[in-house]
Design an enzyme around this catalytic site. Structure first.
Site, PDB file in Angstrom:
ATOM      1  N   LYS A 123      67.886  36.517  36.582  1.00 27.97           N
ATOM      2  CA  LYS A 123      68.393  35.142  36.697  1.00 27.97           C
ATOM      3  C   LYS A 123      69.050  34.955  38.068  1.00 27.97           C
ATOM      4  CE  LYS A 123      71.083  31.617  34.256  1.00 27.97           C
ATOM      5  NZ  LYS A 123      70.046  30.602  34.498  1.00 27.97           N
ATOM      6  N   HIS A 142      73.004  37.188  30.543  1.00 31.73           N
ATOM      7  CA  HIS A 142      71.576  36.925  30.807  1.00 31.73           C
ATOM      8  C   HIS A 142      70.882  38.157  31.379  1.00 31.73           C
ATOM      9  CE1 HIS A 142      72.560  32.651  30.302  1.00 31.73           C
ATOM     10  NE2 HIS A 142      71.264  32.442  30.200  1.00 31.73           N
TER      11      HIS A 142
HETATM   12  N1  LIG Z   1      66.925  24.677  29.816  1.00 27.81           N
HETATM   13  C1  LIG Z   1      66.525  25.789  29.210  1.00 27.81           C
HETATM   14  O1  LIG Z   1      66.530  25.904  27.959  1.00 27.81           O
HETATM   15  C2  LIG Z   1      66.054  26.932  30.042  1.00 27.81           C
HETATM   16  C3  LIG Z   1      66.126  26.836  31.390  1.00 27.81           C
HETATM   17  N2  LIG Z   1      65.691  27.863  32.169  1.00 27.81           N
HETATM   18  C4  LIG Z   1      65.754  27.614  33.606  1.00 27.81           C
HETATM   19  O2  LIG Z   1      64.418  27.391  34.065  1.00 27.81           O
HETATM   20  C5  LIG Z   1      64.306  27.831  35.420  1.00 27.81           C
HETATM   21  C6  LIG Z   1      63.159  28.850  35.490  1.00 27.81           C
HETATM   22  O3  LIG Z   1      63.543  30.036  34.825  1.00 27.81           O
HETATM   23  P1  LIG Z   1      62.578  31.289  34.721  1.00 27.81           P
HETATM   24  O4  LIG Z   1      61.269  30.900  34.142  1.00 27.81           O
HETATM   25  O5  LIG Z   1      63.348  32.377  34.102  1.00 27.81           O
HETATM   26  O6  LIG Z   1      62.359  31.623  36.288  1.00 27.81           O
HETATM   27  P2  LIG Z   1      61.071  32.244  36.979  1.00 27.81           P
HETATM   28  O7  LIG Z   1      61.501  32.662  38.353  1.00 27.81           O
HETATM   29  O8  LIG Z   1      60.438  33.250  36.079  1.00 27.81           O
HETATM   30  O9  LIG Z   1      60.064  31.001  37.073  1.00 27.81           O
HETATM   31  C7  LIG Z   1      60.139  29.973  37.989  1.00 27.81           C
HETATM   32  C8  LIG Z   1      58.717  29.737  38.463  1.00 27.81           C
HETATM   33  O10 LIG Z   1      58.656  28.543  39.221  1.00 27.81           O
HETATM   34  C9  LIG Z   1      57.851  28.806  40.355  1.00 27.81           C
HETATM   35  N3  LIG Z   1      58.119  27.810  41.374  1.00 27.81           N
HETATM   36  C10 LIG Z   1      59.083  27.796  42.336  1.00 27.81           C
HETATM   37  N4  LIG Z   1      58.988  26.688  43.069  1.00 27.81           N
HETATM   38  C11 LIG Z   1      57.948  25.977  42.570  1.00 27.81           C
HETATM   39  C12 LIG Z   1      57.350  24.738  42.906  1.00 27.81           C
HETATM   40  N5  LIG Z   1      57.812  24.000  43.929  1.00 27.81           N
HETATM   41  N6  LIG Z   1      56.292  24.304  42.180  1.00 27.81           N
HETATM   42  C13 LIG Z   1      55.817  25.032  41.152  1.00 27.81           C
HETATM   43  N7  LIG Z   1      56.324  26.242  40.790  1.00 27.81           N
HETATM   44  C14 LIG Z   1      57.390  26.688  41.496  1.00 27.81           C
HETATM   45  C15 LIG Z   1      58.206  30.214  40.740  1.00 27.81           C
HETATM   46  O11 LIG Z   1      57.265  30.768  41.642  1.00 27.81           O
HETATM   47  P3  LIG Z   1      57.718  32.033  42.576  1.00 27.81           P
HETATM   48  O12 LIG Z   1      57.833  33.195  41.633  1.00 27.81           O
HETATM   49  O13 LIG Z   1      56.601  32.152  43.546  1.00 27.81           O
HETATM   50  O14 LIG Z   1      59.036  31.684  43.184  1.00 27.81           O
HETATM   51  C16 LIG Z   1      58.200  30.869  39.362  1.00 27.81           C
HETATM   52  O15 LIG Z   1      56.886  31.227  38.961  1.00 27.81           O
HETATM   53  C17 LIG Z   1      65.685  28.393  35.788  1.00 27.81           C
HETATM   54  O16 LIG Z   1      66.450  27.402  36.441  1.00 27.81           O
HETATM   55  C18 LIG Z   1      66.296  28.743  34.436  1.00 27.81           C
HETATM   56  O17 LIG Z   1      67.698  28.766  34.463  1.00 27.81           O
HETATM   57  C19 LIG Z   1      65.174  29.002  31.650  1.00 27.81           C
HETATM   58  C20 LIG Z   1      65.105  29.175  30.298  1.00 27.81           C
HETATM   59  C21 LIG Z   1      65.546  28.148  29.375  1.00 27.81           C
HETATM   60  O1  LIG Z   2      67.605  31.518  33.302  1.00 28.83           O
HETATM   61  C1  LIG Z   2      67.532  31.588  32.049  1.00 28.83           C
HETATM   62  O2  LIG Z   2      66.958  32.516  31.448  1.00 28.83           O
HETATM   63  C2  LIG Z   2      68.148  30.517  31.262  1.00 28.83           C
HETATM   64  N1  LIG Z   2      68.635  29.479  31.901  1.00 28.83           N
HETATM   65  C3  LIG Z   2      69.295  28.366  31.317  1.00 28.83           C
HETATM   66  C4  LIG Z   2      70.747  28.323  31.758  1.00 28.83           C
HETATM   67  O3  LIG Z   2      71.050  28.653  32.925  1.00 28.83           O
HETATM   68  O4  LIG Z   2      71.605  27.931  30.961  1.00 28.83           O
HETATM   69  C5  LIG Z   2      69.127  28.297  29.813  1.00 28.83           C
HETATM   70  C6  LIG Z   2      69.146  29.653  29.141  1.00 28.83           C
HETATM   71  O5  LIG Z   2      70.444  30.157  29.209  1.00 28.83           O
HETATM   72  C7  LIG Z   2      68.153  30.606  29.796  1.00 28.83           C
END
Ligand SMILES: NC(=O)C1=CN([C@@H]2O[C@H](COP(=O)(O)OP(=O)(O)OC[C@H]3O[C@@H](n4cnc5c(N)ncnc54)[C@H](OP(=O)(O)O)[C@@H]3O)[C@@H](O)[C@H]2O)C=CC1
Ligand SMILES: O=C(O)C1=N[C@H](C(=O)O)C[C@H](O)C1
Length: 251
Positions: free
Chosen positions: A139, A135
Site C-alpha cells: 500500500k 494493511h
Molecule cells: N475503496 C475501496 O474499498 C478500496 C480502495 N482501494 C484503493 O484503490 C487504489 C488501488 O489499489 P490497489 O489495486 O491495491 O493498487 P495497485 O497498485 O495494485 O493497482 C493500481 C493499478 O492502477 C494502475 N494505474 C496507475 N495509473 C493508471 C492510469 N492513469 N490509468 C490506468 N491504470 C493506472 C497501476 O499501474 P502500474 O502498476 O503500472 O502503476 C496499477 O496496475 C488505492 O488507492 C487503494 O487504496 C483498494 C482496495 C479497496
Molecule cells: O489499499 C488498499 O488495499 C485499501 N485501500 C482503501 C483505503 O485506503 O482505505 C480501502 C481498503 O482499506 C483497502
C-alpha cells in the site's frame, strides 16, 4: 433491458483485476473497457462506457476523472488521496456537467462501512478514541482512506456532542509514536506481510473499553459495493462521498 456499459481503470491492479472479473460476471453489466497505465483514455469514449470504475493511484485519479466527467461518464471511485482541494476541483468539473454522477467510496466493503457508522455512533460516549489501520506492505498511502474518513466522522460526531478532547498526558514522544493527527483523532498505520485491509477503532471510558474491528480478508469483499455503486451512480448526479449514501442503513 440493455446492460450497463462499464469500464475499469487500473484493470491490472490488485482491486482493479478483481473488479474486471466482477463486472464480467454481473448479468446486468457489460465490461466495455479495461485500461491500465499508458492506455488511451479515448478508448472510454470509443467503447461507449456509461460508468467508469476508477481504481488506480492517487497520482492518476484526477486526470482520469477530469476526462470521464468532461465526457459525461459517471464514475465509481475507490482510489484514495482525497483532500479538500481535490474535492473542490472535482465539484467544479461536476458543476460543468450537471447530469453526471461520481461516487467516491473510501471503502466498498459493507463491514467497513458499518465500522465507520458504529464508530460515529459510539464516539461521543467515550472519553478516548483512537484508530489503528493495518494493511498489506504494498500500500502506497498512509493513513488509509478508510481510517482518515473514520477519524473525520468520529471528530465531527464528538464536536457535535460537545465532547472534550481525549485525555493524553504525553509530553515527550518520538516522531510518529502517537500516530497521525486526523482532526484531533490519533490514527496509527501498520504495514505487515500477510495482511490485506483491517481496521480497529478503540474507544475508552472509565473502567471499560470498546473495540470495533473489521477485516477484509480478500478483495472480493469490495465487489458488491462496487457493483452497487455502478448501478446507483447513474441516477445520482453530483458528488456522493461514501457508499453509505447508497445503502439503507436505518431500515
Ligand atoms: N475503496 C475501496 O474499498 C478500496 C480502495 N482501494 C484503493 O484503490 C487504489 C488501488 O489499489 P490497489 O489495486 O491495491 O493498487 P495497485 O497498485 O495494485 O493497482 C493500481 C493499478 O492502477 C494502475 N494505474 C496507475 N495509473 C493508471 C492510469 N492513469 N490509468 C490506468 N491504470 C493506472 C497501476 O499501474 P502500474 O502498476 O503500472 O502503476 C496499477 O496496475 C488505492 O488507492 C487503494 O487504496 C483498494 C482496495 C479497496
Ligand atoms: O489499499 C488498499 O488495499 C485499501 N485501500 C482503501 C483505503 O485506503 O482505505 C480501502 C481498503 O482499506 C483497502
Amino acid at each position: 433491458m440493455s446492460k450497463l456499459r462499464v469500464a475499469v481503470l487500473g484493470a491490472k491492479g490488485r482491486i482493479g483485476s478483481e473488479a474486471v472479473r466482477a463486472v464480467e460476471a454481473a448479468e446486468d453489466m457489460e465490461l466495455v473497457a479495461a485500461l491500465g497505465r499508458g492506455d488511451k483514455l479515448d478508448t472510454l469514449v470509443e467503447s461507449g462506457a456509461q460508468v467508469v470504475v476508477e481504481l488506480t493511484t492517487p497520482d492518476s485519479v484526477m486526470e482520469n476523472l477530469e476526462f470521464a466527467v468532461g465526457h459525461g461518464m459517471h464514475a465509481v471511485v475507490g482510489t484514495t488521496g482525497w483532500t479538500e482541494d481535490r474535492l473542490a476541483q472535482l465539484n467544479s468539473w461536476l458543476a460543468a456537467s450537471p447530469r453526471t454522477g461520481v461516487l467516491i467510496a473510501p471503502n466498498f466493503s459493507i463491514g467497513a462501512v458499518l465500522t465507520m457508522k458504529f464508530a460515529e455512533v459510539a464516539a461521543p460516549y467515550f472519553e478516548s478514541v483512537e484508530v489503528i489501520e493495518l494493511h498489506h506492505p504494498k500500500k502506497v498511502d498512509a493513513p488509509s482512506g478508510t481510517a482518515s474518513r473514520t477519524a473525520q466522522l468520529i471528530a465531527a460526531a464528538r464536536a457535535k456532542a460537545g465532547s472534550a478532547p481525549a485525555p493524553d498526558a504525553t509530553r515527550t514522544a518520538l516522531d510518529g509514536a502517537r500516530g497521525a493527527d486526523v482532526d484531533g483523532v490519533p490514527v496509527h498505520s501498520v504495514r505487515l506481510r500477510g495482511l490485506l485491509a483491517h481496521q480497529e477503532v478503540l474507544l475508552g471510558a472509565e473502567g471499560e473499553t470498546l473495540t470495533i474491528r473489521h477485516d477484509s480478508l480478500h478483495h472480493s469483499s469490495f465487489m458488491p459495493g462496487i457493483l452497487l455503486g455502478a448501478r446507483k451512480v447513474v441516477s445520482a448526479p453530483g458528488l456522493t462521498f461514501g457508499l453509505e449514501h447508497f445503502l439503507d442503513l436505518n431500515g
